[in-house]
Motif scaffolding. Structure first.
Motif, PDB file in Angstrom:
ATOM      1  N   SER A  17       0.854  -1.194   0.000  1.00 44.43           N
ATOM      2  CA  SER A  17       0.000   0.000   0.000  1.00 44.43           C
ATOM      3  C   SER A  17       0.884   1.235   0.000  1.00 44.43           C
ATOM      4  O   SER A  17       1.893   1.285   0.675  1.00 44.43           O
ATOM      5  CB  SER A  17      -0.898   0.007   1.233  1.00 44.43           C
ATOM      6  N   PHE A  18       0.510   2.211  -0.801  1.00 41.04           N
ATOM      7  CA  PHE A  18       1.228   3.468  -0.780  1.00 41.04           C
ATOM      8  C   PHE A  18       0.225   4.565  -0.518  1.00 41.04           C
ATOM      9  O   PHE A  18      -0.753   4.702  -1.228  1.00 41.04           O
ATOM     10  CB  PHE A  18       2.089   3.724  -2.019  1.00 41.04           C
ATOM     11  N   PRO A  19       0.467   5.345   0.565  1.00 42.21           N
ATOM     12  CA  PRO A  19      -0.522   6.317   1.014  1.00 42.21           C
ATOM     13  C   PRO A  19      -0.664   7.555   0.137  1.00 42.21           C
ATOM     14  O   PRO A  19      -1.655   8.250   0.222  1.00 42.21           O
ATOM     15  CB  PRO A  19      -0.026   6.698   2.404  1.00 42.21           C
ATOM     16  N   PRO A  22       0.600   8.296  -6.971  1.00 43.07           N
ATOM     17  CA  PRO A  22       1.821   8.085  -7.748  1.00 43.07           C
ATOM     18  C   PRO A  22       2.169   9.349  -8.531  1.00 43.07           C
ATOM     19  O   PRO A  22       1.333  10.237  -8.715  1.00 43.07           O
ATOM     20  CB  PRO A  22       1.440   6.940  -8.690  1.00 43.07           C
ATOM     21  N   PHE A  23       3.390   9.422  -9.010  1.00 46.48           N
ATOM     22  CA  PHE A  23       3.844  10.565  -9.805  1.00 46.48           C
ATOM     23  C   PHE A  23       4.720  10.031 -10.933  1.00 46.48           C
ATOM     24  O   PHE A  23       5.261   8.929 -10.849  1.00 46.48           O
ATOM     25  CB  PHE A  23       4.583  11.589  -8.937  1.00 46.48           C
ATOM     26  N   PHE A  24       4.851  10.807 -11.997  1.00 44.24           N
ATOM     27  CA  PHE A  24       5.569  10.364 -13.184  1.00 44.24           C
ATOM     28  C   PHE A  24       6.810  11.203 -13.429  1.00 44.24           C
ATOM     29  O   PHE A  24       6.853  12.383 -13.089  1.00 44.24           O
ATOM     30  CB  PHE A  24       4.663  10.453 -14.425  1.00 44.24           C
ATOM     31  N   SER A  25       7.794  10.577 -14.079  1.00 44.18           N
ATOM     32  CA  SER A  25       8.971  11.316 -14.530  1.00 44.18           C
ATOM     33  C   SER A  25       8.541  12.250 -15.655  1.00 44.18           C
ATOM     34  O   SER A  25       7.519  12.007 -16.312  1.00 44.18           O
ATOM     35  CB  SER A  25      10.051  10.349 -15.023  1.00 44.18           C
ATOM     36  N   VAL A  33       6.472   6.232  -6.470  1.00 42.89           N
ATOM     37  CA  VAL A  33       5.504   6.073  -5.380  1.00 42.89           C
ATOM     38  C   VAL A  33       6.218   6.287  -4.052  1.00 42.89           C
ATOM     39  O   VAL A  33       7.434   6.156  -3.952  1.00 42.89           O
ATOM     40  CB  VAL A  33       4.825   4.680  -5.375  1.00 42.89           C
ATOM     41  N   VAL A  34       5.429   6.629  -3.040  1.00 40.14           N
ATOM     42  CA  VAL A  34       5.940   6.742  -1.679  1.00 40.14           C
ATOM     43  C   VAL A  34       5.107   5.804  -0.826  1.00 40.14           C
ATOM     44  O   VAL A  34       3.881   5.896  -0.804  1.00 40.14           O
ATOM     45  CB  VAL A  34       5.817   8.189  -1.146  1.00 40.14           C
TER      46      VAL A  34
END
Length: 175
Positions: A17-19, A22-25, A33-34
């Motif tokens: 699980s990532f709270p 997501p982000f892209f280059s 992801v974090v």
């Protein structure tokens, strides 16, 4: 989900699980992801996730990947932090300035000359702010551009979209 395919498919290795979102280059080839105390990335062409750095403690509040090769993270306590997308140690990117203040939801603006983010004042409101960049690093003072603006994001070709009193607003904006 690739445009030429008819169905979405999970990204290999994305079973935790990532709270945060997501982000892209900037080139769209990588997904970041974090989660689980780490900043991770994976090539969308295949392969598994690679650890970039340890995530800051506390709840994440947005992340972006600058054209200058920095991954910048917001969180609910303190200023923005950054790490080279190739990996390394987190470093301070902005100072929150006072207890209870935090910097959240960073977004690299087109041309990588500035970073847009939200200043949260611990229950006393939000502001949209811009930080000038040079080669992906801070280069000047933070400038608040819209008060009472939460989760501001730039939407091409020229609008700033944000939340105010549970309503969405859009105003013309030239990055």
């Amino acid at each position: 989900w690739r445009i030429e395919e008819s169905e979405a498919r999970p990204i290999p290795g994305s079973t935790w699980s990532f709270p945060g979102p997501p982000f892209f280059s900037p080139d769209g080839e990588w997904l970041g992801v974090v989660g689980e105390g780490k900043i991770r990335k994976t090539a969308l062409s295949g392969g598994g996730f690679v650890d970039v750095a340890r995530a800051p403690s506390g709840e994440p509040a947005g992340a972006c990947w600058t054209a200058g090769g920095q991954i910048v993270l917001g969180h609910v306590s303190g200023g923005l932090v950054a790490v080279p997308a190739t990996g390394g140690e987190l470093r301070e990117f902005t100072k929150a300035g006072a207890p209870g203040v935090s910097h959240r939801w960073p977004q690299a603006l087109p041309g990588d000359r500035a970073l847009l983010f939200t200043i949260a004042r611990g229950g006393k409101g939000f502001s949209a702010a811009v930080l000038p960049l040079s080669k992906g690093r801070p280069d000047g003072a933070v400038r608040e551009i819209v008060t009472d603006a939460e989760a501001a994001q730039f939407v091409p070709p020229g609008h700033l979209v944000f939340w105010r009193a549970n309503r969405a607003f859009a105003v013309p904006f030239d990055p």
